[in-house]
Design an enzyme around this catalytic site. Structure first.
Site, PDB file in Angstrom:
ATOM      1  CE  LYS A  84      62.024  14.091  88.632  1.00 20.38           C
ATOM      2  NZ  LYS A  84      61.043  14.186  89.747  1.00 20.38           N
ATOM      3  CB  SER A 159      57.964  12.824  87.870  1.00 23.62           C
ATOM      4  OG  SER A 159      58.531  13.557  88.959  1.00 23.62           O
ATOM      5  CB  SER A 183      58.129  12.740  92.121  1.00 19.24           C
ATOM      6  OG  SER A 183      56.944  13.124  91.474  1.00 19.24           O
TER       7      SER A 183
END
Length: 526
Positions: A84, A159, A183
């Site tokens: 990420k 996210s 997330s």
């Protein structure tokens, strides 16, 4: 090599890849090239990977093959992974999905990435996230929107949506995400994969961007199977003195092996449909969750209805006061000078944070302690807690966030209601798929007491075996969007264009208030 052969290699589980690379019956380079083929085939329509240099990965794959030839035995030798865009990879850009950091180059690896390299894993690329990981869907002004491989018109959530989309699409065996309020878990639920939030303190994260959530964010694995998630966790756990939140625990056992054992039928398991907070949930999503719980009961597990006894005036969004204030402290000055370069939703969070008083933030921090104590007390009586991961399935990209859930106004964070309290409690939590609703995945959240990570994963593996999903259907012609990248609002914008779609802020609906959790431990819903 034919596409079908490349696909079969790219979709192998981590343990098998490592074993075959070590036996030299499969080369790490072939594994990496199989993943590259899937990036070329699918990423144009998914926009899951936002930075990718095949030369870097091929060099690491060749190194993995050389280590195998030298007789090294490593748990993730040759296994491809993504990261990420909130984590650091030495010498490469790391942007937090923000134009403010468009040219930032990481001076070193995040600790978990260093440990993955030591275990022999091969870095593939960086996945998309919302700006500063501050939204529940994955889009930003720098890279645009990421699509859900189950339905390209829908979001993978956020996210860590780029990681979830990539893993579900077979782009990398696993990914590292971050989770400050769900997330990792919610995107995993929306994409039909496994997402694990470790106990706070067991995965050190001393190097990287500051944590706007003030101590709630953790690094964890996202994978297609529980076995893979457990194996990755085993490789990244460990103390680091430079991380003020890291805990020097006794040596963890072999989590990857522990999950292979059958969970005991004597486990004390609770189920809550609303966590005692009157959280809304779409009816068909709840039906899928209840069906999974009923099947577990039929399999011999005793499951009662209960939830933690929350302290008085526990709101569902304690983490928001701290995160908003943290964002304001970190990026408030940038907002004043560069607001046009920031996501309007994130700008709104920063503006609210700048208006938070010191007393409000202090009250939220004090309330964290009481919530933490309530969860710890609950797990004196129970070994596991089951509840939905997300109260909705993945929603259309161009709709912002769901405005109604279960027939009620949802507000800005209703879609995220079931996950943040467990960040505050510091406990392990795993999302595992349990079925499809309207053709979209639904995840069951399994929560355990702090440091019972192996127990949570062990039970998640049982659930995974009982409710295996069909393979993720990558819809549409893989070449149809190859010259373009699908952006927010389903607009297609040529690469290199300065145009970016407007991201519309979704405020709390008029009159809507965050639900308050009740103080008893009895669940009123069945």
């Amino acid at each position: 090599m034919a596409d079908a052969d490349k696909d079969s290699i790219a979709l192998l589980p981590a343990r098998e890849i490592a074993a075959r690379v070590q036996q030299r019956s499969l080369s790490a380079l072939d594994v990496f090239d199989a993943v590259v083929a899937r990036i070329e085939r699918y990423n144009g329509e998914l926009n899951a990977i936002v930075r990718f240099d095949p030369a870097i990965g091929r060099a690491q794959a060749r190194e993995a093959d050389a280590r195998a030839a030298a007789g090294e035995t490593l748990p993730l030798l040759g296994v491809p992974f993504t990261v990420k865009d909130m984590l650091w990879t030495h010498g490469l850009k790391a942007t937090q999905g923000s134009r403010l950091f468009e040219n930032f180059v990481a001076p070193q690896d995040s600790c978990a990435i260093t440990r993955l390299r030591a275990a022999g894993a091969v870095f593939v690329g960086t996945t998309n996230c919302s700006e500063f990981a501050a939204k529940g869907m994955t889009d930003n002004l720098l890279y645009g929107a990421t699509c859900n491989p189950w339905d390209l018109s829908r979001t993978p959530g956020g996210s860590s949506g780029g990681s979830a989309s990539a893993v579900a699409a077979g782009i990398g065996t696993f990914s590292l995400g971050t989770d400050a309020g769900g997330s990792i878990r919610r995107p995993a639920a929306h994409c039909g994969i496994v997402g694990f939030k470790p106990s706070h303190g067991i995965v050190a994260d001393p190097h990287g961007f500051p944590d706007a959530s003030m101590g709630l964010s953790v690094v964890g694995p996202m994978a297609r199977t529980v076995d893979d998630a457990a194996l990755v966790l085993q490789c990244i756990v460990g103390y680091a003195a430079a991380d003020t939140l890291s805990i020097p625990l006794p040596q963890h056992g072999d989590i990857g092996r522990e999950v292979l054992q059958e969970p005991q039928r004597s486990l004390r398991i609770a189920f809550s449909a609303d966590l005692g907070c009157d959280f809304g949930c779409d009816t068909d999503v709840m039906q899928a969750i209840v069906a999974a719980v009923d099947a577990l009961r039929h399999d011999g597990y005793s499951i009662s209805h209960a939830h933690p006894a929350w302290p008085r005036d526990t709101a569902t969004y304690e983490e928001m006061a701290c995160e908003e204030a943290g964002l304001a402290a970190l990026y408030g000055e940038a907002l004043r000078s560069r607001q046009a370069e920031m996501d309007p939703v994130v700008a709104g969070l920063i503006e609210r944070g700048s208006r938070r008083s010191g007393a409000e933030v202090a009250q939220a921090l004090l309330q964290r302690r009481a919530i933490h104590a309530g969860i710890a007390h609950f797990f004196n009586d129970y070994d596991l807690l089951l509840c939905p991961t997300a109260p909705v399935t993945a929603w259309p990209i161009n709709e912002g966030v769901p405005q109604a859930i279960g027939g009620r106004a949802a507000g800005l964070r209703g879609h995220a209601a079931f996950t943040p309290l467990f960040n505050i409690g510091g406990v392990p939590a795993c999302s595992v798929p349990v079925g499809l609703v309207r053709g979209l995945p639904v995840g069951l959240q399994i929560v355990g007491p702090r440091f019972a990570d192996g127990r949570v994963l062990q039970f998640a593996r049982l659930v995974e075996r009982m409710f295996a999903l069909p393979a993720c259907p990558l819809t549409g012609n893989p070449q149809k969007n190859s010259p373009q990248v699908l952006q927010a609002g389903l607009q297609t914008i040529p690469p290199g264009s300065s145009l970016k779609p407007a991201l519309v802020q979704q405020p709390l609906m008029a009159g809507s208030q965050p639900p308050r959790c009740n103080r008893t431990g009895q669940d009123s819903k069945t």
